[in-house]
Structure formats: C-alpha cells, structure tokens
Design an enzyme around this catalytic site. Structure first.
Site, PDB file in Angstrom:
ATOM      1  CB  SER A   6       6.223  -5.379   8.034  1.00  0.00           C
ATOM      2  OG  SER A   6       5.464  -6.566   8.110  1.00  0.00           O
ATOM      3  CE1 TYR A  43      10.239  -7.783  10.806  1.00  0.00           C
ATOM      4  CE2 TYR A  43       7.874  -8.138  10.662  1.00  0.00           C
ATOM      5  CZ  TYR A  43       9.079  -7.845  10.055  1.00  0.00           C
ATOM      6  OH  TYR A  43       9.119  -7.603   8.704  1.00  0.00           O
TER       7      TYR A  43
HETATM    8  P1  NAD Z   1      16.665 -10.033   4.170  1.00  0.00           P
HETATM    9  O1  NAD Z   1      16.970 -10.836   5.380  1.00  0.00           O
HETATM   10  O2  NAD Z   1      17.155 -10.494   2.856  1.00  0.00           O
HETATM   11  O3  NAD Z   1      17.124  -8.526   4.360  1.00  0.00           O
HETATM   12  C1  NAD Z   1      17.393  -7.909   5.576  1.00  0.00           C
HETATM   13  C2  NAD Z   1      18.714  -7.206   5.433  1.00  0.00           C
HETATM   14  O4  NAD Z   1      18.984  -6.457   6.620  1.00  0.00           O
HETATM   15  C3  NAD Z   1      19.888  -8.187   5.243  1.00  0.00           C
HETATM   16  O5  NAD Z   1      20.661  -7.767   4.126  1.00  0.00           O
HETATM   17  C4  NAD Z   1      20.666  -8.065   6.530  1.00  0.00           C
HETATM   18  O6  NAD Z   1      22.065  -8.272   6.358  1.00  0.00           O
HETATM   19  C5  NAD Z   1      20.361  -6.623   6.916  1.00  0.00           C
HETATM   20  N1  NAD Z   1      20.604  -6.368   8.323  1.00  0.00           N
HETATM   21  C6  NAD Z   1      20.190  -7.089   9.393  1.00  0.00           C
HETATM   22  N2  NAD Z   1      20.659  -6.544  10.528  1.00  0.00           N
HETATM   23  C7  NAD Z   1      21.370  -5.447  10.156  1.00  0.00           C
HETATM   24  C8  NAD Z   1      22.107  -4.471  10.877  1.00  0.00           C
HETATM   25  N3  NAD Z   1      22.195  -4.533  12.224  1.00  0.00           N
HETATM   26  N4  NAD Z   1      22.730  -3.490  10.187  1.00  0.00           N
HETATM   27  C9  NAD Z   1      22.649  -3.434   8.823  1.00  0.00           C
HETATM   28  N5  NAD Z   1      21.977  -4.344   8.097  1.00  0.00           N
HETATM   29  C10 NAD Z   1      21.346  -5.326   8.765  1.00  0.00           C
HETATM   30  O7  NAD Z   1      15.076  -9.914   4.153  1.00  0.00           O
HETATM   31  P2  NAD Z   1      14.131  -8.880   3.366  1.00  0.00           P
HETATM   32  O8  NAD Z   1      12.831  -9.549   3.261  1.00  0.00           O
HETATM   33  O9  NAD Z   1      14.787  -8.382   2.138  1.00  0.00           O
HETATM   34  O10 NAD Z   1      13.959  -7.716   4.438  1.00  0.00           O
HETATM   35  C11 NAD Z   1      14.123  -6.337   4.119  1.00  0.00           C
HETATM   36  C12 NAD Z   1      13.102  -5.527   4.905  1.00  0.00           C
HETATM   37  O11 NAD Z   1      11.799  -5.874   4.459  1.00  0.00           O
HETATM   38  C13 NAD Z   1      13.123  -5.774   6.411  1.00  0.00           C
HETATM   39  O12 NAD Z   1      13.009  -4.547   7.102  1.00  0.00           O
HETATM   40  C14 NAD Z   1      11.901  -6.632   6.635  1.00  0.00           C
HETATM   41  O13 NAD Z   1      11.348  -6.482   7.923  1.00  0.00           O
HETATM   42  C15 NAD Z   1      10.975  -6.075   5.565  1.00  0.00           C
HETATM   43  N6  NAD Z   1       9.870  -6.970   5.217  1.00  0.00           N
HETATM   44  C16 NAD Z   1      10.099  -8.148   4.573  1.00  0.00           C
HETATM   45  C17 NAD Z   1       9.012  -8.975   4.280  1.00  0.00           C
HETATM   46  C18 NAD Z   1       9.183 -10.281   3.588  1.00  0.00           C
HETATM   47  O14 NAD Z   1       8.214 -11.061   3.523  1.00  0.00           O
HETATM   48  N7  NAD Z   1      10.342 -10.608   3.028  1.00  0.00           N
HETATM   49  C19 NAD Z   1       7.718  -8.598   4.638  1.00  0.00           C
HETATM   50  C20 NAD Z   1       7.541  -7.388   5.285  1.00  0.00           C
HETATM   51  C21 NAD Z   1       8.612  -6.578   5.566  1.00  0.00           C
END
Ligand code: NAD
Length: 269
Positions: free
Chosen positions: A152, A165
């Site tokens: 991130s 986080y």
């Molecule tokens: P999201 O909530 O759609 O995806 C997160 C996924 O992780 C979900 O499918 C959830 O079921 C899964 N998950 C959570 N706990 C888990 C566990 N214990 N075991 C297995 N799976 C688990 O959100 P996203 O934005 O697609 O996030 C994906 C990644 O991107 C994350 O690591 C997040 O920190 C990172 N990220 C997202 C953003 C953003 O703005 N969306 C920005 C920076 C980083």
C-alpha cells in the site's frame, strides 16, 4: 507478457477487489489460477459465492484452469493445506500473490491487542507464511519462483487511526526486500505493488458517497481513484519475464499520491 503462459499462480484473498482482478488478468496471460477465499462455503454470502463462481468462469473462459481454495491466511494450518492443494492440483506453484488484507480503524491508544494482532496476522504474518511455503516448494522442486506482495502507499505514508495497517504494510516493504536478497541467487524474485486509493470493497465507506469520493480524489494528483485492473496490470508485469531483472522493489501505482500532492502549488514562501 513474456513467460506467464502455463505457469501456476495462487492469489490470496482473491474473492473480491484487487485479488479478483489479478486472478482474471493472470488467466488472460495464460496462467492457471488458484483463487483463495477466506470464508467457508457455509459462511460466505450468496453474493460472494456468485462473485467467486463468476471469477472462476472468467478464468476458465481464458482457456486455463481455475481452483477455488478456502483458507484463512492468519492460520498456519490453512496455509500449509492451501499450498499443498494447489501443488497437488496443478502439479507445481510458480507465482504467489500475497493480496489478502484487512484494516481496522481506531485511535492508537484505544486499539485492542486483539485487533492489532489480527491485522498483523493477516497482512504481514500471513504474507510471510505463504511466502515461506512457496519458497520451500520452489527450492525443493528446483524451479524459479515469483512472489508479489500487495502492499500500500501506507508502507511509506504514515496513516493515523490505522497504525496496525500502516505497520503491517511497512513491514511488508522489509519482507519484500529481505526475501528478495535472501533468494535472489536461487531464482526467486520478490517484489511488491503499492496501490493508492482504489475502487474496491475495502473502501465501501467512500465509494458509495460521491462527496466522500471527491474528497479522497482531491488528494490524488491524477484526480481519480485507481481501478483493480490497473493494479492487476502491474502485478502481471512483475510476474512476467519482462521483469526478469527486477527484485526487491515496490512499484507504487497511485496516480501520483506519493508525490506529496499538497506541494502542487508553492505554499512555503
Ligand atoms: P478487498 O476487501 O476487496 O480485498 C481483501 C481480500 O482479502 C478479501 O477478498 C478478503 O476476503 C480477503 N481476506 C481478508 N482476510 C483474509 C484472511 N484472513 N485470509 C484470506 N483472505 C482474507 O479489498 P482490496 O482493496 O481488493 O484489498 C486487496 C489488497 O490491496 C489488500 O492487501 C489491501 O491492503 C491492498 N490495498 C488496497 C487499497 C485500496 O484502496 N483498495 C489501497 C492499498 C492497498
């Protein structure tokens, strides 16, 4: 992209958002794709199951194999069984994408130990354990490996109210570099992508509110949030042979968010 056809990939937390887009993009590049999801079939909402089945359909529509593999990445036993299932089903594991992630908001002085441990357990310890098992497999089979961590912008920008986080993603930067250095000579490349604000379920509290979304986007030099597909494109690049000489790096995909948008106009005079 070069070198992806016929490879076997595991993407954690791939039932939604960025993970799902990565699964589909890697399939479009010719990879067999294992989609990890956390909740058991009984726990998952109908909508989640439909989304996962649709993703599998899209993966298979690309002429490659898909595999749904349940597992909580904060549980070591689940990770061992998940990696084992992928290897048994596909024959090997070449690409791991550590995408699963959660966040919890609270003032740091009020954050419970349990919440802190849970965020670190999924985002950092889970990523390490998945990487450890993948590396063990690649070394034992004597084939190259690729690990990509979904970090991130908060691996470098501090994030008040979300200390667990921020800390987890800061640790992920070091995890990326340390594993990259340790295994560079043994054919394993380790890199990270660092998304900025992206339209996914993790941001549900602002993506459904135009005013809140406009406020978020006002901090982004490119004046818009990113899409899961834009994140997935960078993962595909780092996984491919086009990135064959890149290891230990974090690629920021953030519309310029890490360029200090508040310095767009001079304010120091
Ligand atoms: P999201 O909530 O759609 O995806 C997160 C996924 O992780 C979900 O499918 C959830 O079921 C899964 N998950 C959570 N706990 C888990 C566990 N214990 N075991 C297995 N799976 C688990 O959100 P996203 O934005 O697609 O996030 C994906 C990644 O991107 C994350 O690591 C997040 O920190 C990172 N990220 C997202 C953003 C953003 O703005 N969306 C920005 C920076 C980083």
């Amino acid at each position: 992209m070069k070198g992806l056809a016929g490879k076997n990939a595991l993407i954690t937390g791939a039932s939604s958002g960025i993970g799902q887009a990565i699964a589909i993009r890697l399939a479009q590049e010719g990879c067999n794709v294992a989609i990890n999801y956390r909740k058991s079939i009984e726990e998952a909402q109908d909508t989640e199951m439909m989304a996962m089945q649709a993703a599998c359909g899209q993966v298979e529509g690309c002429g490659v194999r898909s595999l749904l593999v349940q597992g909580d990445v904060s549980q070591e036993a689940d990770i061992l069984s998940m990696v084992n299932t992928v290897v048994e089903t596909f024959g090997s594991l070449d690409i791991l994408v550590n995408n699963a992630g959660i966040q919890k908001e609270s003032p740091s002085h009020e954050t419970s130990t349990q919440d802190f441990d849970q965020v670190l357990g999924v985002n950092l310890r889970g990523a390490f354990l998945c990487a450890r098992e993948t590396i063990k497999h690649c070394l034992s089979q004597g084939h190259p490996g690729i690990i990509i961590n979904v970090s991130s912008v908060h691996e470098s920008i501090p994030r008040p109210m979300y200390a667990s986080y921020s800390i987890s993603k800061g640790g992920m930067e070091n995890l990326t570099k340390t594993l990259a250095l340790e295994y560079a000579a043994r054919g394993i490349r380790v890199n990270a992508v660092a998304p900025g604000a992206t339209i996914t379920p993790i941001n549900q509290d602002w993506i459904d509110h135009p005013e809140k979304q406009a406020r978020v986007e006002s901090h982004i030099p490119m004046a818009r949030a990113g899409t899961p597909e834009e994140m997935a494109a960078s993962v595909a690049f780092l996984a491919s042979d086009d990135a064959s000489y890149i290891t230990g790096q974090t690629l920021f995909i953030d519309g310029g968010l890490t360029l200090y948008a508040d310095f767009r106009e001079a304010w120091s005079a």
